[in-house]
Design a protein around this motif. Sequence first.
Motif, PDB file in Angstrom:
ATOM      1  N   ASP A 128       6.287 -16.141 -10.446  1.00  0.00           N
ATOM      2  CA  ASP A 128       7.629 -16.483  -9.984  1.00  0.00           C
ATOM      3  C   ASP A 128       7.840 -16.054  -8.538  1.00  0.00           C
ATOM      4  N   TYR A 129       7.330 -14.876  -8.202  1.00  0.00           N
ATOM      5  CA  TYR A 129       7.601 -14.292  -6.896  1.00  0.00           C
ATOM      6  C   TYR A 129       6.587 -13.187  -6.640  1.00  0.00           C
ATOM      7  N   ALA A 130       6.232 -12.960  -5.391  1.00  0.00           N
ATOM      8  CA  ALA A 130       5.303 -11.888  -5.039  1.00  0.00           C
ATOM      9  C   ALA A 130       5.803 -11.155  -3.801  1.00  0.00           C
ATOM     10  N   GLU A 131       5.571  -9.843  -3.777  1.00  0.00           N
ATOM     11  CA  GLU A 131       5.879  -9.013  -2.610  1.00  0.00           C
ATOM     12  C   GLU A 131       4.605  -8.303  -2.188  1.00  0.00           C
ATOM     13  N   ILE A 132       4.300  -8.392  -0.907  1.00  0.00           N
ATOM     14  CA  ILE A 132       3.117  -7.740  -0.361  1.00  0.00           C
ATOM     15  C   ILE A 132       3.576  -6.787   0.740  1.00  0.00           C
ATOM     16  N   THR A 133       3.229  -5.523   0.592  1.00  0.00           N
ATOM     17  CA  THR A 133       3.563  -4.526   1.605  1.00  0.00           C
ATOM     18  C   THR A 133       2.288  -3.803   1.993  1.00  0.00           C
TER      19      THR A 133
ATOM     20  N   LEU B 198       2.217  -5.759   9.480  1.00  0.00           N
ATOM     21  CA  LEU B 198       2.786  -7.056   9.123  1.00  0.00           C
ATOM     22  C   LEU B 198       1.719  -8.163   9.194  1.00  0.00           C
ATOM     23  N   GLN B 199       0.845  -8.088  10.178  1.00  0.00           N
ATOM     24  CA  GLN B 199      -0.244  -9.071  10.278  1.00  0.00           C
ATOM     25  C   GLN B 199      -1.166  -8.993   9.069  1.00  0.00           C
ATOM     26  N   ARG B 200      -1.443  -7.780   8.608  1.00  0.00           N
ATOM     27  CA  ARG B 200      -2.290  -7.608   7.423  1.00  0.00           C
ATOM     28  C   ARG B 200      -1.611  -8.181   6.189  1.00  0.00           C
ATOM     29  N   SER B 201      -0.313  -7.924   6.051  1.00  0.00           N
ATOM     30  CA  SER B 201       0.431  -8.488   4.919  1.00  0.00           C
ATOM     31  C   SER B 201       0.383 -10.011   4.951  1.00  0.00           C
TER      32      SER B 201
ATOM     33  N   VAL C 284       6.467 -10.787   2.625  1.00  0.00           N
ATOM     34  CA  VAL C 284       5.591  -9.779   3.208  1.00  0.00           C
ATOM     35  C   VAL C 284       6.403  -8.733   3.953  1.00  0.00           C
ATOM     36  N   LYS C 285       5.885  -7.513   3.921  1.00  0.00           N
ATOM     37  CA  LYS C 285       6.475  -6.411   4.676  1.00  0.00           C
ATOM     38  C   LYS C 285       5.352  -5.573   5.251  1.00  0.00           C
ATOM     39  N   GLY C 286       5.539  -5.115   6.458  1.00  0.00           N
ATOM     40  CA  GLY C 286       4.601  -4.200   7.078  1.00  0.00           C
ATOM     41  C   GLY C 286       5.313  -2.893   7.356  1.00  0.00           C
ATOM     42  N   GLN C 287       4.692  -1.806   6.987  1.00  0.00           N
ATOM     43  CA  GLN C 287       5.295  -0.487   7.155  1.00  0.00           C
ATOM     44  C   GLN C 287       4.340   0.431   7.899  1.00  0.00           C
ATOM     45  N   GLN C 288       4.937   1.293   8.699  1.00  0.00           N
ATOM     46  CA  GLN C 288       4.105   2.229   9.452  1.00  0.00           C
ATOM     47  C   GLN C 288       3.640   3.379   8.579  1.00  0.00           C
ATOM     48  N   LYS C 289       4.477   3.832   7.694  1.00  0.00           N
ATOM     49  CA  LYS C 289       4.175   5.052   6.959  1.00  0.00           C
ATOM     50  C   LYS C 289       4.380   4.834   5.469  1.00  0.00           C
TER      51      LYS C 289
END
Length: 98
Positions: free
Chosen positions: A23-28, A45-48, A68-73
């Motif tokens: 249905d839905y996916a989240e990638i962080t 974010l590029q990796r996500s 997609v989400k990219g996080q520093q920490k």
Amino acid sequence: NLTNEGYTLLDNFCGNLTSQSVDYAEITTYVDSEGDAISTDEISLQRSSLVKEYIRRKIGVAEKFIKVKGQQKTPTAIENSSAKPKKRRMELIIYMHE
């Protein structure tokens, strides 16, 4: 870029999914806090986005259903205080139906 091991893990994971069941996916993805915050967030974010495109092509999920989400920490609750968080860590959450 993903490592060969990363592609193998994604292939194994996607082998159990179909576009009809997702249905839905989240990638962080996460990187450590070394370096400039803006640059490391962009790398994350590029990796996500790379993982998103790979999964999208592999199982045929429409782009609008993958966030997609990219996080520093790494979130504090997940960090191991006795060790430095690993670089290139990824969380993949799949919402699916039967």
